[in-house]
Enzyme design. Structure first.
Site, PDB file in Angstrom:
ATOM      1  N   GLY A   1      74.116  70.405  70.729  1.00 33.86           N
ATOM      2  CA  GLY A   1      74.088  70.578  69.280  1.00 33.86           C
ATOM      3  C   GLY A   1      75.421  70.293  68.619  1.00 33.86           C
TER       4      GLY A   1
ATOM      5  N   PRO B   1      87.929  69.679  58.967  1.00 35.85           N
ATOM      6  CA  PRO B   1      86.669  70.124  59.588  1.00 35.85           C
ATOM      7  C   PRO B   1      86.868  70.786  60.943  1.00 35.85           C
ATOM      8  CG  PRO B   1      86.824  67.724  59.599  1.00 35.85           C
ATOM      9  CD  PRO B   1      87.921  68.223  58.721  1.00 35.85           C
TER      10      PRO B   1
ATOM     11  N   HIS C   1      31.287  89.778  78.570  1.00 36.97           N
ATOM     12  CA  HIS C   1      30.805  88.460  79.014  1.00 36.97           C
ATOM     13  C   HIS C   1      29.966  87.777  77.928  1.00 36.97           C
ATOM     14  CE1 HIS C   1      31.939  89.252  83.270  1.00 36.97           C
ATOM     15  NE2 HIS C   1      31.621  90.495  82.955  1.00 36.97           N
TER      16      HIS C   1
ATOM     17  N   SER D   1      31.644  71.421  54.745  1.00 41.06           N
ATOM     18  CA  SER D   1      31.127  70.157  55.253  1.00 41.06           C
ATOM     19  C   SER D   1      31.105  69.111  54.159  1.00 41.06           C
ATOM     20  CB  SER D   1      29.719  70.348  55.826  1.00 41.06           C
ATOM     21  OG  SER D   1      29.150  69.108  56.194  1.00 41.06           O
TER      22      SER D   1
ATOM     23  N   LYS E   1      27.356  74.734  53.378  1.00 46.26           N
ATOM     24  CA  LYS E   1      27.929  75.213  54.631  1.00 46.26           C
ATOM     25  C   LYS E   1      29.354  75.717  54.379  1.00 46.26           C
ATOM     26  CE  LYS E   1      28.345  73.826  59.495  1.00 46.26           C
ATOM     27  NZ  LYS E   1      29.754  74.112  59.756  1.00 46.26           N
TER      28      LYS E   1
ATOM     29  N   GLU F   1      40.126  79.731  62.298  1.00 47.33           N
ATOM     30  CA  GLU F   1      40.371  78.439  62.944  1.00 47.33           C
ATOM     31  C   GLU F   1      41.838  78.037  62.814  1.00 47.33           C
ATOM     32  OE1 GLU F   1      35.897  76.553  62.227  1.00 47.33           O
ATOM     33  OE2 GLU F   1      37.578  75.863  61.010  1.00 47.33           O
TER      34      GLU F   1
END
Length: 462
Positions: free
Chosen positions: A101, A126, A184, A314, A320, A327
């Protein structure tokens, strides 16, 4: 840009043309020319940390009598402007640069030097002034810790606390809703929705606790180690003073690391932090996927809840609506797991006294913190707080659940219970009706033993 588009800058390798309005100098320009790789500059939080470290370094050097007060004041003024984001356009160097870096450290040194020189009316160098008592080898690891710790304190922990509080409230609101438990993905004994949400809340609370433990090490700073950990060219008290100033500025309990050699040569704490973020990502994925399953339908799925309708789902099927927030959260979690894999690989690249994948550690760690914080707030506010419980669907499913017969095991035995469950399922009848036919239990006993609400409290019902 002015009519003259470039100016000549010089460093130890010679002359170089730099855009005339750029605040950076020759070393930054060489990095811009050398690394046209991703187009991704270092993250904003990292640039802010660079500014804060340079601000603290100037203050420490002034306190130790190594830097004149006028130079220190102008360096600090310019450094805070960098920290505040006033000059982000002048930090163009790609993430994929020199592994230490050094390019980004010199970028900060050159920008701050040019600003401070203009404020002072005379040269502020600097290297000699802005980078006094420092090396890229301790500045960049320090900036990784500072930027990550501040982001966790200021963004991620508040977001998780908000998510936990939202889950707690929703768990209280749904405490009386008895639903079919699932193992399950198959019907199991009943639970309350409140119990289910309390499980989620506990996951988030444990994430908060894990991050709090990791912060004890993340707040240890490499500053003062300079080139190889020995502190060459730095006052013995410099690193501790920098940590104190940073702590006062950020309200994060920064301190000089116990071992400067470890802090320069390894990124174990960054790897640990990323591991905690990965664990959180796994928790959020579990919660997001449970919400998606519970919302599935509305007619042909589980349909236990209805998430808020946020946008059409959709381009071809009118009406829909999709579970877009869960998500998005799941995708964030996938990204964090990928970032963690990158950080783990980078953490292995500590050779002798220096890790040489520092910029990519910073980029991935800070992205993970940022997107997890934002995703947690979205999940709380746009999914959990507003979902509606479909109590009719839930109660009907609970009443038809043959697995309720499990509660009769202590009375009639497993084999008899299995036979009753199979018959109830095959005939589509409530288990209570079949048990009435197949056992000597009274209606009163069956009502007591098969009460779904009572079954969520555990224990044997006598």
């Amino acid at each position: 840009m002015s009519k003259k588009s470039h100016r000549t800058e010089r460093d130890s390798m010679g002359d170089l043309q730099v855009p005339i309005d750029a605040l950076w100098g020759a070393q930054t320009q060489r990095a811009v020319d050398n690394f046209p790789i991703s187009g991704m500059p270092m993250p904003r939080q990292f640039i802010a940390a660079l500014g804060l470290v340079k601000w603290a370094a100037a203050g420490a050097n002034a306190e130790l009598g190594l830097l004149t007060s006028d130079k220190a004041a102008t360096i600090q003024k310019a450094a805070l402007e960098v920290a505040n984001g006033d000059h982000d356009a002048h930090f163009p160097i790609d993430v994929f640069q020199t592994g230490s870096g050094t390019s980004s450290n010199m970028n900060a040194n050159e920008v701050i030097s040019n600003l401070a020189s203009a404020y002072l009316g005379s040269e502020v160098h600097p290297n000699d002034d802005v980078n006094m008592s420092q090396s890229s080898n301790d500045v960049i690891p320090t900036c990784i810790h500072v930027s990550a710790a501040v982001a966790i304190q200021d963004a991620l922990l508040p977001a998780l606390t908000h998510l936990s509080a939202t889950l707690k409230k929703k768990a209280g609101d749904t405490a009386s809703v008895v639903k079919t438990g699932r193992t399950h993905l198959m019907d199991a004994m009943p639970v309350t929705m409140g119990q289910e949400l309390e499980g989620w809340r506990s996951q988030i609370e444990h994430a908060i606790a894990r991050l709090g433990d990791t912060m004890k090490r993340l707040t240890g700073l490499a500053q003062g180690g300079t080139a190889v950990g020995t502190g060459i060219n730095a006052h013995a008290k410099f690193g501790a003073k920098v940590a104190t100033l940073l702590a006062e500025r950020t309200s994060v309990d920064f301190k000089q690391a116990d071992s400067l050699f470890e802090s320069l040569s390894s990124q174990d704490t960054a790897v640990e932090t990323s591991g905690q973020l990965r664990t959180l990502a796994v928790s959020l994925t579990k919660i997001a996927n449970d919400l998606r399953w519970m919302n599935a339908g509305p007619l042909a799925g589980i349909g236990e809840i209805a998430l808020s309708s946020l946008q059409p789902g959709s381009s071809i099927m009118p009406g829909k609506v999709n579970p877009v927030i869960p998500e998005a959260v799941a995708m964030v979690s996938a990204q964090v797991v990928g970032n963690d894999a990158t950080i783990a690989m980078a953490g292995q690249s500590g050779n002798f006294q220096l890790n040489v994948m520092l910029p990519v550690v910073a980029k991935n760690l800070l992205q993970s913190i940022e997107i997890l914080a934002n995703a947690s707030v979205c999940l709380a506010d746009k999914a959990i707080a507003g979902f509606v419980v479909n109590e009719r669907n839930i109660s009907e499913a609970v009443g038809r659940n043959p697995i309720l017969v499990t509660a009769l095991n202590p009375v009639i035995g497993y084999e008899k219970g299995a036979a009753i469950a199979k018959k109830a399922y095959a005939e589509g009848r409530p288990v209570k009706d079949v048990a009435r036919e197949e056992t000597d239990l009274t209606d009163e006993e069956l009502d007591r033993l098969l009460d779904p609400r009572a079954l969520t409290e555990g224990g044997i019902k006598h």
